[in-house]
Design a protein around this motif. Structure first.
Motif, short mmCIF file in Angstrom:
data_model
loop_
_atom_site.label_atom_id
_atom_site.label_comp_id
_atom_site.label_asym_id
_atom_site.label_seq_id
_atom_site.Cartn_x
_atom_site.Cartn_y
_atom_site.Cartn_z
N ASP A 117 31.52 31.26 61.74
CA ASP A 117 31.47 29.80 61.58
C ASP A 117 31.04 29.44 60.16
OD1 ASP A 117 28.91 30.72 61.81
OD2 ASP A 117 28.22 29.22 63.26
N VAL A 118 31.64 30.11 59.20
CA VAL A 118 31.37 29.87 57.78
C VAL A 118 32.67 29.43 57.11
CG1 VAL A 118 29.44 31.47 57.62
CG2 VAL A 118 31.76 32.31 57.28
N HIS A 119 32.52 28.85 55.95
CA HIS A 119 33.69 28.37 55.20
C HIS A 119 33.98 29.30 54.03
CE1 HIS A 119 33.86 24.65 57.48
NE2 HIS A 119 32.56 24.46 57.27
N GLY A 120 35.23 29.74 53.93
CA GLY A 120 35.65 30.54 52.79
C GLY A 120 36.02 29.64 51.62
N ARG A 143 40.41 37.07 61.93
CA ARG A 143 39.69 35.84 61.58
C ARG A 143 38.96 35.97 60.25
NH1 ARG A 143 38.47 35.81 67.42
NH2 ARG A 143 39.63 34.08 68.36
N LEU A 147 39.43 34.25 55.86
CA LEU A 147 38.39 33.65 55.01
C LEU A 147 38.38 34.23 53.61
CD1 LEU A 147 35.44 33.63 57.59
CD2 LEU A 147 36.83 31.67 56.88
#
Length: 478
Positions: A117-120, A143, A147
């Protein structure tokens, strides 16, 4: 290629994940017992250093999954002191130990590696000996790869089939089933490579000895690795002692079979179009792809200009009025391989001129090779070497009729031995459903389209044929 992923988690799986988290949280002796984890962390850091050595810019954003107490995290800090490192784990107590070890040097976050649940984008994503604890490692890697920044690297280590074989044999001798996790064989690991990344798994074996049979059991508990796999109950104390005695009689040593994977995301959008042979329809398929995706086109090396207009003007004529063709790096008159054609003119191909164009990197680029994969470019470079260097997924063009199976399957095998991603196969010629099915099944590949022969080719015909091909979003792979 996986295009849709299920995010559902079964009740049984969720309960097991909670037990795994609890066991790692209570693994007080982790650092003292994690001998192989430390070995694997050093090896994985070495792979990462080598994979990033050719980049002019050092990584600035690094994501670590399953960081544990920070064995790999500390290595990452030493490799790239300038990078922002986000270390994540499923167990809160493990993150506390990372903060105790490294202080404010790294950012920590509670996260399930299976559902990031992190943003690349991240320049590097890595994880040491964590995949074996995930319910679906292939989906997790897919998944995570999404990212990555263009040209970014995903590097992981895991345990593979054969790990703890001695303990499993002792269990079997006592009529028991070992509760150790399922470990994948190399064929299964190959299916975990996340498209469209390029890369391979390498393997390593290590043997660890224990003073007594029960010491191995205590070792698993000390490192938090004592959660039984789904469907297998933990052994009672009496049975466990008998198995441990068997294990001790056999030498009280276990084998760790380690696998390390290092996968690079393409540095730009695009595909490399190659064929099973000369004259199989690469230029027609390239024109269709350019038209379908409104893509850029690049023919790096063109030979045979004494006998034909060349592929670049052909694409400009067939793909439509607004197509943009980049100039070739080398163009030669003789109908020979690029190496031989250049030599016939007293020239030599400079490999430095064959750098992948980076104009409009988010716009798909269709790169058309010369001949097949094993066509010489220089004394030391073949077309397949360029495909590997450029890192774009490959569209393989093949004839639809007699003889195509051997040529197509051999070409797919050559690509996979190099770890080159394959977007799919396009069959050119009269429809042959049997050959199409066989190539898809035996080659474990997607047949993107069947392109029929047309007596006359122009921009209108190419526009119609292009509709048979997938959209770019379906090829890009996340």
């Amino acid at each position: 290629m996986t295009r849709s992923l299920s995010g559902g988690v079964s009740q049984q799986s969720g309960a097991r994940q909670a037990r795994i988290r609890a066991h790692f949280d209570h693994a007080q002796g982790y650092d003292g017992a994690a001998t192989l984890q430390r070995v694997a962390a050093r090896a994985l850091a070495g792979d990462l250093a080598r994979s990033m050595a050719d980049r002019a810019e050092k990584p600035l954003r690094v994501l670590e999954i399953g960081c544990g107490t920070g064995l790999l995290t500390a290595q990452l800090c030493g490799l790239w002191p300038q990078a922002h490192i986000l270390a994540t784990d499923y167990a809160p107590r493990m993150l506390e130990r990372v903060r105790e070890r490294l202080g404010v040097r790294v950012e920590t976050r509670l996260m399930d590696a299976a559902s990031p649940d992190v943003h690349g984008p991240f320049d590097v994503i890595c994880g040491n000996l964590v995949l074996q604890w995930l319910d679906n490692p292939a989906e997790a890697l897919h998944r995570l790869a999404a990212l990555l920044a263009p040209g970014g690297v995903l590097a992981v280590s895991t345990l593979r089939a054969g790990t703890f074989a001695e303990w499993q044999a002792a269990c079997a001798a006592e009529g028991q089933i070992s509760a150790t996790p399922h470990y994948p064989d190399m064929a299964e690991l190959a299916r975990w490579v996340p498209y469209p990344c390029q890369g391979l798994w390498r393997t390593e074996r290590s043997v660890q000895s224990f003073a007594a049979g029960l010491d191995f059991v205590r070792h698993l508990k000390a490192t938090g690795a004592n959660t039984p796999r789904v469907g297998v109950a933990a052994m009672g104390a009496g049975v466990l002692r008998r198995v441990a005695a068997r294990f001790e009689e056999a030498g009280a040593s276990v084998t760790w079979e380690l696998a390390y994977g290092c996968f690079r995301r393409p540095s730009r959008a695009g595909v490399f179009v190659t064929g099973t042979d000369t004259g199989v329809g690469k230029t027609l398929v390239s024109a269709c792809l350019v038209r379908r995706w409104q893509a850029l086109y690049w023919k790096p090396l063109q030979s045979g200009l004494a006998d034909e207009e060349g592929d670049t003007p052909t694409i400009a004529r067939l793909a439509g009025a607004h197509v943009r063709c980049l100039p070739p790096a080398g163009a030669y008159q003789a109908s020979l391989s690029p190496e031989a054609a250049a030599r016939a003119e007293g020239a030599a191909i400079n490999p430095a001129s064959l750098a992948l164009p980076m104009e409009e990197p988010e716009q798909p680029l269709v790169v058309e090779g010369a001949g097949g994969l094993m066509v010489p470019v220089t004394d030391e470079i073949m077309m397949i070497d360029l495909a590997q260097r450029w890192g774009l997924p490959v569209v393989l063009v093949a004839r639809s009729g007699l003889g195509t199976l051997n040529h197509t399957l051999l070409s797919l095998e050559a690509l996979r031995v190099r770890g080159i991603a394959v977007a799919g196969v396009v069959l050119n010629g009269p429809p042959n459903p049997e050959n199409s099915r066989t190539i898809a099944h035996k080659g474990q590949v997607r047949v993107l389209a069947d392109i029929p022969h047309e007596a006359h080719l122009d921009a209108t015909v190419v526009a119609e044929l292009a509709q048979r091909l997938p959209l770019w979003a379906d090829i890009a792979g996340g």
